[in-house]
Design an enzyme around this catalytic site. Structure first.
Site, short mmCIF file in Angstrom:
data_model
loop_
_atom_site.label_atom_id
_atom_site.label_comp_id
_atom_site.label_asym_id
_atom_site.label_seq_id
_atom_site.Cartn_x
_atom_site.Cartn_y
_atom_site.Cartn_z
N SER A 105 0.86 -1.04 0.01
CA SER A 105 -0.02 0.16 -0.05
C SER A 105 0.79 1.24 -0.11
CB SER A 105 -1.00 0.09 1.25
OG SER A 105 -1.65 1.21 1.32
N ARG A 354 -0.02 -3.83 -7.22
CA ARG A 354 -1.33 -4.47 -6.46
C ARG A 354 -2.58 -3.57 -7.05
NH1 ARG A 354 -4.59 -7.35 -5.57
NH2 ARG A 354 -5.19 -8.52 -3.39
N THR A 390 -7.05 1.32 4.46
CA THR A 390 -6.67 0.52 5.72
C THR A 390 -7.70 0.83 6.65
OG1 THR A 390 -4.45 0.38 4.90
CG2 THR A 390 -4.80 -0.06 7.16
N CYS A 551 0.09 -5.85 -17.50
CA CYS A 551 0.65 -6.89 -16.42
C CYS A 551 2.00 -6.17 -16.03
CB CYS A 551 1.08 -8.18 -16.91
SG CYS A 551 2.17 -9.08 -15.75
N CYS A 576 4.54 -13.89 -11.28
CA CYS A 576 3.30 -13.18 -10.89
C CYS A 576 3.55 -12.52 -9.32
CB CYS A 576 2.30 -13.99 -10.95
SG CYS A 576 0.72 -13.51 -10.23
N CYS A 579 -1.02 -9.35 -8.16
CA CYS A 579 -1.68 -8.06 -8.27
C CYS A 579 -3.28 -8.08 -8.78
CB CYS A 579 -1.00 -7.37 -9.19
SG CYS A 579 -1.28 -7.42 -10.78
N CYS A 582 -4.49 -8.76 -14.27
CA CYS A 582 -4.97 -9.55 -15.53
C CYS A 582 -6.39 -10.01 -15.55
CB CYS A 582 -4.02 -10.58 -15.66
SG CYS A 582 -3.69 -11.80 -14.29
#
Length: 607
Positions: A105, A354, A390, A551, A576, A579, A582
């Site tokens: 984050s 992310r 959050t 990506c 990968c 996130c 895709c």
């Protein structure tokens, strides 16, 4: 798949015949997807005789996901049990190898929920080391910065907040949870939702391990285990793969708009101490994005004992040009004179990415169903103008715990189903400050869908939020599914990105190396395709292969066929970073992200 002889089936599971969109040539290829969710094991002779029984365990509450929401729910449940001297078994499973390793984050933390959960958090040593001391907001042109005054009451005003490394904060929450008696199981990915005969949620099953890349069982194959509970909380984060199943199973999105998303990319740098301003928060919009592409940047100066800055770039996934690369826009942004002056002479030490929920109030699904609940960023409680989720994620977990506790500890819990249905959670959400906060900003994100784009949205925010505090008697709509927004490549202009200089900007693979990403190589790719022929026939032919660009980890590549005629899609699943972009942006909606073996994925250190 083509039908094959049994001996061929044993040698290669299947082959497929593709018409390769652009060149109108064809080739016989081994299939890309070998995962059991696409090709069931009961139809694969290699699985005959393999022991498939799973060990089962029971708890009062099972929680999927060791992020802020899941851990806050677990902590609050155990706090209530301690206060009322009740026995309560709470189990939490997390796919990362350790709590916080998949957490990414910005992060500028609003401490409202933390103050409620642990009023004594400072004495407990919570890693909130950097109070915000300065707010800067800018509109960037290619070479210049236009400062924007940060007036009190605007969403981006961070007075009273803290700059944190969220992975470290989540790790600290995990320690608090364990002290209270929560059973935490990192390295166990929840792969399947289990149901009672009456249709209510029974619990979850963790992923199987020991499966070869071709989908066959290895000698070390082990079945996952089942965790059953009276209530299961799903706090998987943005675009959770179990939540997707629950939306369909219980029609939870019947009365809301489709969720809309962004991708956030982040780096951590050690900079020259002379340029370090601990507590400074910088945000910008504008260049390098055009006015009709939603996005912006952040640059936070941390006070962690060394001159660290966290910086990142967010791009709304409703963009239309298939040639746009969020990663390369991020790298280009760092060359802006206002940004470069902070980074020059520094060293990049971490990278990650992310997806973020951006739909807000209009896109919130029903969050309760028989046997379970959705909490945190899974249903989408992020406050988009604040770029903060959050505090709302934590509060949602706490509200879920407070609704659950009296039901699961009742001596004779009354329920029409085997899994408890607790609609009080959703009722309490609607009475909480989460609902009030999200309702007030509900029109800011969709207000950018106008001819003037960014600038029209900023004017709308100034008039209807800063002056009226979101009390306008209408609710704007989003554009629809992000996957439906791309225009065909022939209608768009390719974007020429500058080559990375290795000082401020970098290539993709060296960036992924800094994420610590690792997966067991010999396992079925967890980026599954519903139809292996679609990427070339549709995505490449119509959109020029946008998955190569959206990506942020170099997972998808179109490479020439060995015959030299046509192209094929190659999936580098080991890259990968989880996130989910895709799964969200694929224009064919052909990609289904499922969990890999537990412990796989990035190994973020305080991102």
């Amino acid at each position: 798949c083509l039908s094959l002889s049994e001996s061929t089936t044993h040698r290669i599971i299947c082959t497929a015949h593709y018409t390769w969109g652009r060149n109108c040539s064809s080739a016989v290829m081994p299939r890309i997807t070998s995962h059991y969710t696409i090709f069931p094991r009961d139809k694969d002779p290699r699985w005959e005789g393999v022991e498939m029984e799973r060990f089962a365990d029971e708890a009062d509450v099972v929680i999927v996901g060791g992020g802020p929401a899941g851990l806050s729910a677990a902590i609050r449940l155990k706090q209530l049990a301690k206060e009322q001297e009740k026995e309560l078994r709470v189990c939490l499973v997390e796919k990362a190898s350790q709590i916080g390793a998949h957490t990414l984050s910005g992060a500028c933390l609003e401490p409202s929920a933390l103050n409620e959960l642990f009023p004594d958090w400072k004495e407990r040593g919570a890693p909130l080391n950097t109070p915000v001391t300065e707010d800067l907001f800018s509109i960037l042109t290619e070479k210049y910065r236009i400062p924007v005054p940060m007036l009190p009451g605007l969403p981006m005003n961070n007075h009273g907040n803290y700059i944190v490394r969220l992975g470290h904060f989540v790790h600290w929450l995990g320690e608090q949870a364990e002290e209270l008696g929560v059973e935490i199981y990192p390295g166990y990915a929840a792969a399947e939702v289990l149901f009672h005969e009456d249709g209510s949620v029974k619990g979850i099953a963790t992923n199987d391990v020991g499966i070869a890349k071709d989908g066959s069982p290895k000698d070390v194959f082990e079945r996952g285990m089942e965790l059953h509970a009276k209530v299961t909380l799903f706090g998987e984060g943005c675009h959770g793969h179990l939540a997707k199943q629950l939306y369909r199973q219980f029609n939870l999105r019947e009365n809301c708009e489709p969720q809309t998303y962004a991708i956030g990319l982040k780096e951590l740098w050690v900079i020259d101490e002379k340029k370090w301003r601990p507590g400074r928060v910088e945000h910008s919009v504008g260049w390098p994005l055009n006015r009709n592409t939603y996005g912006g940047s952040f640059l936070y100066h941390l006070n962690e004992g060394e001159p660290l800055v966290a910086l990142g770039f967010v791009v709304g996934l409703d963009y239309t040009n298939p040639y746009l690369s969020p990663f390369r826009e991020f790298q280009r942004w760092k060359h802006h004179p206002f940004v470069a002056k902070t980074l020059e002479g520094g060293d990049r030490i971490a990278y990650g990415a992310r997806a973020l929920n951006e739909g807000g109030y209009q896109c919130l699904p029903k969050v309760t169903f028989p046997g379970g609940m959705l909490i945190g960023c899974s249903p989408g409680f992020m406050n988009v103008p604040k770029i903060k989720g959050t505090h709302t994620a934590m509060k949602s977990g706490m509200l879920a715990a407070e609704a659950i506790f009296p039901k699961v500890t009742a001596e004779d819990p009354a329920s029409e189903t085997a899994g408890l249905h607790i609609p009080e959670y959703e009722d309490n959400l609607k009475k909480s400050w989460i609902w009030k906060e999200l309702y007030a900003v509900r029109n800011i994100r969709p207000s950018f869908h106008n001819y003037f784009g960014l600038y029209g949205g900023m004017i709308y925010t100034g008039v209807f939020y800063w002056i009226l505090r979101g009390k306008e008697p209408w609710t704007l709509k989003h554009a629809g599914l992000d996957s439906a927004q791309l225009k065909p490549a022939k209608e768009c202009t390719p974007i020429e990105y500058p080559k990375p200089d290795g000082k401020l900007s970098f290539d993709l693979l060296s960036s992924v190396a800094l994420s610590g990403t690792n997966h067991e190589g010999d396992q079925p790719p967890h980026l599954t395709l519903k139809d292996d022929s679609i990427p070339v026939a549709n995505n490449l032919a119509i959109y020029d292969g946008p998955e190569q660009r959206f990506c942020p980890a170099g997972v998808y590549e179109y490479v020439p066929l060995e015959t030299g005629e046509g192209m094929r899609l190659q999936i580098n699943a080991q890259n990968c970073v989880h996130c989910k972009t895709c799964d969200i942006k694929d224009p064919s909606q052909n990609i289904n992200w499922v969990v890999p073996e537990g412990s796989g994925g990035p190994a973020y250190n305080g991102l």
